[in-house]
Motif scaffolding. Structure first.
Motif, PDB file in Angstrom:
ATOM      1  N   LYS A   1       0.750  -1.029  -0.337  1.00  0.00           N
ATOM      2  CA  LYS A   1      -0.150   0.277   0.028  1.00  0.00           C
ATOM      3  C   LYS A   1       0.694   1.041  -0.165  1.00  0.00           C
ATOM      4  O   LYS A   1       0.291   2.289  -0.921  1.00  0.00           O
ATOM      5  CB  LYS A   1      -0.544  -0.125   0.976  1.00  0.00           C
ATOM      6  CG  LYS A   1      -1.691   1.023   1.794  1.00  0.00           C
ATOM      7  CD  LYS A   1      -2.617   0.977   2.313  1.00  0.00           C
ATOM      8  CE  LYS A   1      -3.885   1.715   2.005  1.00  0.00           C
ATOM      9  NZ  LYS A   1      -3.533   3.054   1.532  1.00  0.00           N
TER      10      LYS A   1
ATOM     11  N   SER B   1       2.139   1.723  -3.237  1.00  0.00           N
ATOM     12  CA  SER B   1       1.309   2.228  -4.506  1.00  0.00           C
ATOM     13  C   SER B   1       1.028   3.701  -4.233  1.00  0.00           C
ATOM     14  O   SER B   1       0.849   4.273  -5.522  1.00  0.00           O
ATOM     15  CB  SER B   1      -0.327   1.384  -4.069  1.00  0.00           C
ATOM     16  OG  SER B   1      -0.893   1.664  -3.397  1.00  0.00           O
ATOM     17  N   ASP B   2       0.985   3.706  -2.607  1.00  0.00           N
ATOM     18  CA  ASP B   2       0.444   5.611  -2.523  1.00  0.00           C
ATOM     19  C   ASP B   2       0.938   5.733  -2.831  1.00  0.00           C
ATOM     20  O   ASP B   2       0.680   7.413  -3.396  1.00  0.00           O
ATOM     21  CB  ASP B   2       0.406   5.255  -1.340  1.00  0.00           C
ATOM     22  CG  ASP B   2      -0.676   5.060  -0.047  1.00  0.00           C
ATOM     23  OD1 ASP B   2      -1.960   4.620  -1.219  1.00  0.00           O
ATOM     24  OD2 ASP B   2      -1.205   4.464   0.523  1.00  0.00           O
TER      25      ASP B   2
ATOM     26  N   GLY C   1      -5.926   4.809 -10.482  1.00  0.00           N
ATOM     27  CA  GLY C   1      -6.542   4.072  -9.933  1.00  0.00           C
ATOM     28  C   GLY C   1      -7.966   3.328 -10.013  1.00  0.00           C
ATOM     29  O   GLY C   1      -7.404   3.285 -11.412  1.00  0.00           O
ATOM     30  N   ASN C   2      -8.435   3.222  -9.787  1.00  0.00           N
ATOM     31  CA  ASN C   2      -9.507   2.090  -9.633  1.00  0.00           C
ATOM     32  C   ASN C   2     -10.899   2.832 -10.928  1.00  0.00           C
ATOM     33  O   ASN C   2     -10.480   4.243 -10.915  1.00  0.00           O
ATOM     34  CB  ASN C   2     -10.286   2.085  -8.866  1.00  0.00           C
ATOM     35  CG  ASN C   2      -9.400   1.126  -7.837  1.00  0.00           C
ATOM     36  OD1 ASN C   2      -8.467   0.047  -8.826  1.00  0.00           O
ATOM     37  ND2 ASN C   2      -9.756   0.640  -6.307  1.00  0.00           N
TER      38      ASN C   2
ATOM     39  N   PRO D   1      -3.156  -2.144  -7.496  1.00  0.00           N
ATOM     40  CA  PRO D   1      -2.383  -1.601  -6.313  1.00  0.00           C
ATOM     41  C   PRO D   1      -3.620  -0.723  -5.629  1.00  0.00           C
ATOM     42  O   PRO D   1      -2.935  -0.246  -4.649  1.00  0.00           O
ATOM     43  CB  PRO D   1      -1.384  -1.145  -7.709  1.00  0.00           C
ATOM     44  CG  PRO D   1      -2.428  -0.818  -8.189  1.00  0.00           C
ATOM     45  CD  PRO D   1      -2.837  -1.795  -8.906  1.00  0.00           C
ATOM     46  N   ARG D   2      -4.463  -0.406  -6.059  1.00  0.00           N
ATOM     47  CA  ARG D   2      -5.516  -0.043  -5.371  1.00  0.00           C
ATOM     48  C   ARG D   2      -6.883  -0.513  -5.125  1.00  0.00           C
ATOM     49  O   ARG D   2      -7.844   0.192  -4.426  1.00  0.00           O
ATOM     50  CB  ARG D   2      -5.877   1.244  -5.915  1.00  0.00           C
ATOM     51  CG  ARG D   2      -5.158   2.339  -6.647  1.00  0.00           C
ATOM     52  CD  ARG D   2      -4.152   2.821  -5.495  1.00  0.00           C
ATOM     53  NE  ARG D   2      -4.939   4.074  -5.473  1.00  0.00           N
ATOM     54  CZ  ARG D   2      -3.895   4.653  -4.329  1.00  0.00           C
ATOM     55  NH1 ARG D   2      -2.880   4.610  -4.152  1.00  0.00           N
ATOM     56  NH2 ARG D   2      -5.196   5.530  -3.479  1.00  0.00           N
TER      57      ARG D   2
ATOM     58  N   ASP E   1      -7.497  -2.946  -1.159  1.00  0.00           N
ATOM     59  CA  ASP E   1      -6.256  -2.965  -0.223  1.00  0.00           C
ATOM     60  C   ASP E   1      -7.094  -5.165   0.270  1.00  0.00           C
ATOM     61  O   ASP E   1      -7.799  -5.177   0.053  1.00  0.00           O
ATOM     62  CB  ASP E   1      -7.343  -2.898   1.134  1.00  0.00           C
ATOM     63  CG  ASP E   1      -7.274  -1.116   0.879  1.00  0.00           C
ATOM     64  OD1 ASP E   1      -6.201  -0.929   0.612  1.00  0.00           O
ATOM     65  OD2 ASP E   1      -8.257  -0.482   1.451  1.00  0.00           O
TER      66      ASP E   1
END
Length: 395
Positions: free
Chosen positions: A8, A11-12, A19-20, A140-141, A143
């Motif tokens: 996370k 990815s942040d 983005g999704n 990556p987005r 959880d």
């Protein structure tokens, strides 16, 4: 820091650039603990799968995919959502320990971990021919926790991949999951390469002609060679077309890649001479230089790690193990095991000095002056350059 937290955090750092595409469907009451691996009557003991990686070429894929998709669609209906997963490109289901979960249908951002052939900067356009290898795939987005269970079914071209982990020990290996998803994607997207290597007749013809799926020509260029070999055609037209594509600019990019490696940099003057000779159309010095320097370059890399030199048999094994360690798997697009066979059967092929009829593709024949003059061709010279270039990716 856990694997999930590390992922996370990584990815942040990508910020709003990633983005999704949509939002997940919230589900509850998902019972997903395993898949039967064999038939059995009520009351009998049977084996179950708690973790699977399948492609649509595998025998049980369609049965497993149908079973999983039916269960997911039923859970969605129970939660008030009517969906059909058969037309989806990417299906990702994340199930939490309380049997609730999120279903992403063509909505989650997908990231590939690749090894590029050329230098890349953020925001630059990436083409398929720029990819040397694919070593991972992730979401990556989304959880994903180490206690979650995962189902992922995705489409690549006309084939499908399926990853399933019921996580019976409550310790989902997220990095391992990303690696396995990358393996599935790689095998789907580059199936023709794996087929060419697996087909003994095609691979033998490629080896006999001095060709290999070198990283630099992965894609349409190698595919043309492999297709002609599979059909039993001669390679004159394909080889001529390939030679024409290796202009000064492309060779310079290869040379730059070599010079970034310490064990190559010490050979700069010699390798520059080889490049210049190739661009001027003179194959003899290219082969004399490159084939006799490969062993020295491998020795430099080996000495840096082990502190001493080694003979060629050990060096070839070292090259293969280095490629496997770098890519993380033995079955990546670097094809280290197959390349070992190529080196043994072609570049370092044995010959009978009493016959004086070796080929300029063989380091031993060239080094001992027993290669027939007519075999010093630009095709052989290009193959030698590509062999050297392959070793740059390996080490």
């Amino acid at each position: 820091m856990t694997e999930s937290e590390h992922k996370k955090e990584k990815s942040d750092k990508l910020g709003i650039l990633l983005g999704n595409a949509g939002k997940p469907i919230r589900l509850s009451g998902i019972q997903l603990d395993g898949i039967s691996a064999e038939a059995g009557r009520a009351g009998e003991s049977i084996k179950i799968w708690t973790r699977l990686c399948l492609t649509s070429d595998d025998r049980f894929f369609h049965r497993v995919a149908e079973s999983l998709s039916s269960h997911i669609e039923f859970a969605a209906r129970q939660s008030g959502h009517v969906i059909n997963l058969k037309n989806a490109g990417y299906v990702l289901l994340v199930v939490h320990p309380d049997n609730t979960g999120e279903l992403w249908v063509d909505a989650a951002a997908v990231a590939l971990l690749i090894m590029p052939k050329r230098d890349m900067v953020a925001g630059s356009v990436l083409f398929n021919n720029d990819i040397a290898d694919v070593t991972g795939m992730s979401f990556p987005r989304v959880d994903i926790d180490g206690k979650d269970r995962i189902v992922c079914i995705f489409r690549e071209g006309w084939r499908f991949g399926l990853f399933f982990d019921a996580n019976p020990n409550g310790q989902l290996g997220i990095l391992e999951m990303q690696r396995d998803l990358g393996t599935l994607y790689r095998r789907l997207a580059h199936r023709e390469l794996y087929d060419a290597i697996a087909n003994q007749a095609t691979f033998f013809r490629l080896l006999a002609a001095g060709w290999f799926p070198f990283v630099e020509i992965l894609g349409t260029e190698f595919r043309a060679l492999a297709n002609s070999c599979e059909a039993g055609f001669d390679l004159d037209d394909e080889e001529a077309a390939l030679l024409a594509k290796f202009d000064a600019g492309r060779l310079e990019r290869m040379f730059k890649r070599w010079m970034a490696k310490p064990h190559f940099a010490g050979k700069e003057l010699l390798l520059r001479s080889a490049i210049n000779s190739f661009t001027s159309g003179d194959a003899v010095p290219v082969l004399k230089i490159v084939l006799t320097e490969i062993e020295g370059i491998l020795n430099e890399a080996y000495r840096k790690i082990h502190g001493q030199s080694a003979k060629i048999k050990v060096l070839l094994a070292f090259a293969v193990s280095s490629a496997e360690a770098k890519a993380g798997r033995p079955d990546t697009l670097l094809f280290p095991t197959a390349f070992a066979e190529y080196l043994q059967q072609h570049t370092f092929a044995n010959f009978d000095p009493s016959t004086s009829c070796g080929s300029a593709g063989s380091r031993h024949a060239v080094g001992h002056g027993h290669a027939a003059a007519e075999t010093y061709t630009l095709v052989r010279a290009l193959q030698a350059l590509l062999t050297l270039d392959q070793l740059a990716f390996y080490s």
